[in-house]
Design an enzyme around this catalytic site. Structure first.
Site, PDB file in Angstrom:
ATOM      1  N   GLY A 239      -0.642  43.714   0.695  1.00 14.83           N
ATOM      2  CA  GLY A 239      -1.181  41.931   0.805  1.00 14.83           C
ATOM      3  C   GLY A 239      -1.412  41.876   1.651  1.00 14.83           C
ATOM      4  O   GLY A 239      -1.883  42.550   3.072  1.00 14.83           O
ATOM      5  N   ASP A 240      -2.806  40.667   2.723  1.00 10.42           N
ATOM      6  CA  ASP A 240      -3.169  39.336   3.001  1.00 10.42           C
ATOM      7  C   ASP A 240      -4.307  40.805   3.806  1.00 10.42           C
ATOM      8  O   ASP A 240      -4.481  40.757   5.205  1.00 10.42           O
ATOM      9  CB  ASP A 240      -2.337  39.816   4.342  1.00 10.42           C
TER      10      ASP A 240
ATOM     11  N   LYS B 145      -9.012  39.830   1.408  1.00  8.60           N
ATOM     12  CA  LYS B 145      -9.598  39.743   0.023  1.00  8.60           C
ATOM     13  C   LYS B 145     -10.170  38.519   0.254  1.00  8.60           C
ATOM     14  O   LYS B 145     -11.687  38.630  -0.575  1.00  8.60           O
ATOM     15  CB  LYS B 145      -8.498  39.770  -1.165  1.00  8.60           C
ATOM     16  N   GLY B 146      -9.978  37.596   0.225  1.00 11.19           N
ATOM     17  CA  GLY B 146     -10.297  36.644   0.136  1.00 11.19           C
ATOM     18  C   GLY B 146     -12.357  36.760   0.653  1.00 11.19           C
ATOM     19  O   GLY B 146     -13.013  35.942  -0.182  1.00 11.19           O
ATOM     20  N   LYS B 147     -12.018  36.375   2.249  1.00  6.17           N
ATOM     21  CA  LYS B 147     -13.977  37.240   2.528  1.00  6.17           C
ATOM     22  C   LYS B 147     -13.875  37.929   1.897  1.00  6.17           C
ATOM     23  O   LYS B 147     -15.749  37.328   1.650  1.00  6.17           O
ATOM     24  CB  LYS B 147     -13.211  37.332   3.973  1.00  6.17           C
TER      25      LYS B 147
ATOM     26  N   ASN C   6       1.354  32.238  -4.626  1.00  5.86           N
ATOM     27  CA  ASN C   6       2.308  32.627  -3.483  1.00  5.86           C
ATOM     28  C   ASN C   6       1.060  33.662  -2.891  1.00  5.86           C
ATOM     29  O   ASN C   6       1.234  34.082  -1.609  1.00  5.86           O
ATOM     30  CB  ASN C   6       2.958  33.669  -3.858  1.00  5.86           C
TER      31      ASN C   6
ATOM     32  N   GLY D   5      -2.798  33.651  -0.898  1.00  5.50           N
ATOM     33  CA  GLY D   5      -3.324  32.917   0.331  1.00  5.50           C
ATOM     34  C   GLY D   5      -4.930  33.307   0.731  1.00  5.50           C
ATOM     35  O   GLY D   5      -4.384  34.589   1.202  1.00  5.50           O
ATOM     36  N   HIS D   6      -6.034  33.363  -0.327  1.00  2.00           N
ATOM     37  CA  HIS D   6      -7.093  33.515   0.256  1.00  2.00           C
ATOM     38  C   HIS D   6      -7.908  32.655   1.349  1.00  2.00           C
ATOM     39  O   HIS D   6      -8.066  31.570   0.940  1.00  2.00           O
ATOM     40  CB  HIS D   6      -7.634  33.484  -0.675  1.00  2.00           C
TER      41      HIS D   6
ATOM     42  N   GLN E 139      -2.457  39.958  -3.437  1.00  2.00           N
ATOM     43  CA  GLN E 139      -1.483  40.495  -3.274  1.00  2.00           C
ATOM     44  C   GLN E 139      -2.032  41.392  -2.696  1.00  2.00           C
ATOM     45  O   GLN E 139      -3.194  42.151  -2.782  1.00  2.00           O
ATOM     46  CB  GLN E 139      -0.237  40.446  -3.938  1.00  2.00           C
TER      47      GLN E 139
ATOM     48  N   THR F 255       2.376  30.842   4.214  1.00  2.00           N
ATOM     49  CA  THR F 255       3.784  30.378   4.594  1.00  2.00           C
ATOM     50  C   THR F 255       3.883  30.082   5.906  1.00  2.00           C
ATOM     51  O   THR F 255       5.002  29.691   6.919  1.00  2.00           O
ATOM     52  CB  THR F 255       5.176  31.541   4.322  1.00  2.00           C
TER      53      THR F 255
ATOM     54  N   ARG G  93       4.399  32.853   8.559  1.00  2.00           N
ATOM     55  CA  ARG G  93       5.126  33.536   8.522  1.00  2.00           C
ATOM     56  C   ARG G  93       4.177  34.768   9.421  1.00  2.00           C
ATOM     57  O   ARG G  93       3.537  35.615   9.626  1.00  2.00           O
ATOM     58  CB  ARG G  93       6.002  34.838   7.739  1.00  2.00           C
TER      59      ARG G  93
HETATM   60  P1  IMP Z   1       6.634  36.598  -4.246  1.00  2.00           P
HETATM   61  O1  IMP Z   1       5.918  36.835  -4.581  1.00  2.00           O
HETATM   62  O2  IMP Z   1       6.678  35.160  -3.639  1.00  2.00           O
HETATM   63  O3  IMP Z   1       7.766  36.840  -5.190  1.00  2.00           O
HETATM   64  O4  IMP Z   1       7.359  37.234  -2.739  1.00  2.00           O
HETATM   65  C1  IMP Z   1       7.379  39.073  -2.759  1.00  2.00           C
HETATM   66  C2  IMP Z   1       7.063  39.811  -2.057  1.00  2.00           C
HETATM   67  O5  IMP Z   1       5.457  39.563  -1.867  1.00  2.00           O
HETATM   68  C3  IMP Z   1       7.204  38.969  -0.485  1.00  2.00           C
HETATM   69  O6  IMP Z   1       7.922  40.593   0.156  1.00  2.00           O
HETATM   70  C4  IMP Z   1       6.120  37.990  -0.065  1.00  2.00           C
HETATM   71  O7  IMP Z   1       5.818  38.565   1.631  1.00  2.00           O
HETATM   72  C5  IMP Z   1       5.255  39.460  -0.645  1.00  2.00           C
HETATM   73  N1  IMP Z   1       3.424  38.163  -1.123  1.00  2.00           N
HETATM   74  C6  IMP Z   1       3.925  37.527  -1.863  1.00  2.00           C
HETATM   75  N2  IMP Z   1       2.946  36.910  -2.520  1.00  2.00           N
HETATM   76  C7  IMP Z   1       1.573  37.670  -1.508  1.00  2.00           C
HETATM   77  C8  IMP Z   1       0.536  37.510  -0.361  1.00  2.00           C
HETATM   78  O8  IMP Z   1      -0.387  36.881  -0.919  1.00  2.00           O
HETATM   79  N3  IMP Z   1       0.414  38.094   0.259  1.00  2.00           N
HETATM   80  C9  IMP Z   1       0.619  38.577   1.257  1.00  2.00           C
HETATM   81  N4  IMP Z   1       2.759  39.310   0.802  1.00  2.00           N
HETATM   82  C10 IMP Z   1       2.691  38.104  -0.495  1.00  2.00           C
END
Ligand code: IMP
Length: 423
Positions: free
Chosen positions: A12-13, A16-18, A38, A40-41, A224, A300, A302
């Site tokens: 993930g991250d 992709k958004g760009k 969950n 964020g693009h 993701q 988030t 983080r």
């Molecule tokens: P959940 O999708 O919120 O249940 O999270 C499950 C796992 O997927 C965790 O490790 C999150 O940090 C990760 N995760 C969920 N969505 C993203 C995303 O868009 N980018 C990166 N990691 C993600």
């Protein structure tokens, strides 16, 4: 452009958004097929930064139809906020350019609360979820007790079904020491959101097939990444949907033989947010990237865990997704590195892996086998053609694409649309 599935080839991250935003120029329809808010693009248009969580990023361009498919789980309160936020900054969102599947499942407050409580129960083994209720919402879908968008927009059905779900979930929440939810309050809020969203709701399967009959080109926007896929990722440290290319079919109702191409997006290094194995994790590169103000989560906030490029993982991603073309992002993040490492195999005791082992415990114990590349140590962010890049950067891009077993298609050297090099 033909029908294109865009997926993340890492955790993930990947940016992709760009890339979706860039490719959307050639698409007529953009479909989100899995995940929820969950994701964020992030898209930059000039000085403006947009972070989209549910609405496909095609919304930022004129005359594109944006679809939230049946495979997505929708937090209606979040979606209303997102639409209102977009409208406030002058982005047009109407039933003409935005459609929501009537069979997408709905995320309710008890999903979020359960998500949080389960993480607490897991203690040191927690997943590090985004706490958006994603796992419990997909759990209800699989258990056939979920509510779908067509329940949300019908007040009588919503009242009936929601009251049963809240009763059951309150028993669980109370047993976990959490506060029970008020049906009255949740119903009022969600009914209001349902009525707001009603004009956007449609049978998106029929709509997409009608669009294909009219020769529309569709871009399937993955969320993701491959290793967060519920089946193919580092289970249990995954999200709860099929983030891989197959999810585009099940999550939209467009069959496999109508898909023409898969584009994989990957960073020139590796990141992961949340818990779980990350074989090439490295403090030096983490510090470097965080010091540059990069690699903080769009949803988030983080700090992401960072590591060297892992070609074992990306090659595995090519296999699972059938990636044809690669978009490599964040090349500029490595501009100052003297020696760049690339993982080409994993060592586990006497065993060497050239694929990603399924057991997350084994993967966590794997030692990366690295090859080294000399860094180019020149800023790349002003390059506009492949030839503008330093020779060592070109060689690095070619090498990681070759190791990934797919064709180098795009190199991205910054967040702006113009910082995109078509190779
Ligand atoms: P959940 O999708 O919120 O249940 O999270 C499950 C796992 O997927 C965790 O490790 C999150 O940090 C990760 N995760 C969920 N969505 C993203 C995303 O868009 N980018 C990166 N990691 C993600």
């Amino acid at each position: 452009m033909a029908n294109t599935i865009l997926v993340g080839a890492q955790w993930g991250d990947e940016g992709k958004g760009k890339i979706i935003d860039v490719l959307t120029e050639q698409a007529d329809v953009v479909v989100r097929y899995a995940g929820g808010n969950n994701a964020g693009h992030t898209v930059f248009l000039g000085p403006k930064k947009y972070v989209l969580h549910l609405v496909p990023s095609g919304i930022l361009r004129k005359n594109k139809l944006c679809v939230i498919g049946n495979g997505v789980v929708v937090d209606p309160i979040g979606l209303v906020e997102e639409i209102e936020g977009l409208k406030k900054i002058g982005v047009k969102v109407s039933a003409k350019n935005f459609v929501l599947s009537e069979t997408a499942h709905v995320v309710f407050p008890y999903h979020r609360e359960l998500d949080a409580q389960r993480e607490v129960l897991k203690g040191k083994n927690k997943i590090g979820t985004t706490k958006r209720g994603i796992g419990p919402a997909y759990g209800d879908k699989a258990a056939r007790v979920g509510l779908r968008v067509n329940d949300l927009v019908d007040p009588i059905r919503l009242e009936e079904k929601l009251s049963v779900r809240i009763k059951e979930n309150n028993i669980v929440l109370k047993s976990l020491g959490a506060k029970p939810l008020s049906f009255k309050k949740v119903f009022a809020e969600y009914n209001q959101a349902g009525q707001y969203l009603k004009p956007f709701v449609a049978n998106t399967v029929v709509l997409l097939h009608n669009a294909m009959r009219e020769q529309a080109d569709i871009l399937f926007e993955g969320a993701q990444g491959t290793f967060l896929d519920i089946d193919h990722g580092t289970y249990p440290f995954v999200t709860s949907s099929n983030t891989t290319a197959g999810g585009a079919c099940t999550g939209s109702g467009v069959p496999p033989h109508r898909m023409d191409r898969v584009v994989g997006v990957m960073k020139a290094y590796t990141t992961r947010v949340g818990e779980g194995p990350l074989p090439t994790e490295n403090a030096e590169i983490s510090d470097l990237l965080h010091g540059m103000g990069r690699e903080f989560g769009a949803t988030t906030g983080r700090a992401r865990r960072c590591g060297w490029f892992d070609s074992v993982a990306t090659r595995h991603a090519t296999m699972v997704n059938g990636i044809d073309d690669l978009a490599i992002t964040n090349l500029d993040g490595l501009d100052t590195v003297e020696t760049i490492k690339v993982c080409v195999a994993y060592r586990h005791g006497k065993k060497q892996y050239d694929f990603v082992p399924n057991d997350a415990q084994v993967l966590a114990e794997c030692e990366p086998v690295y090859v080294e590349f000399e860094g180019w140590r020149t800023p790349t962010d002003k390059a506009r053609k492949f030839a503008d890049l330093p020779p060592k950067a070109r060689a690095y891009l070619k090498a990681i694409a070759e190791l990934t077993n797919a064709k180098l298609f795009i190199a991205s050297i910054g967040p702006a649309r113009e910082q995109t090099i078509f190779v």
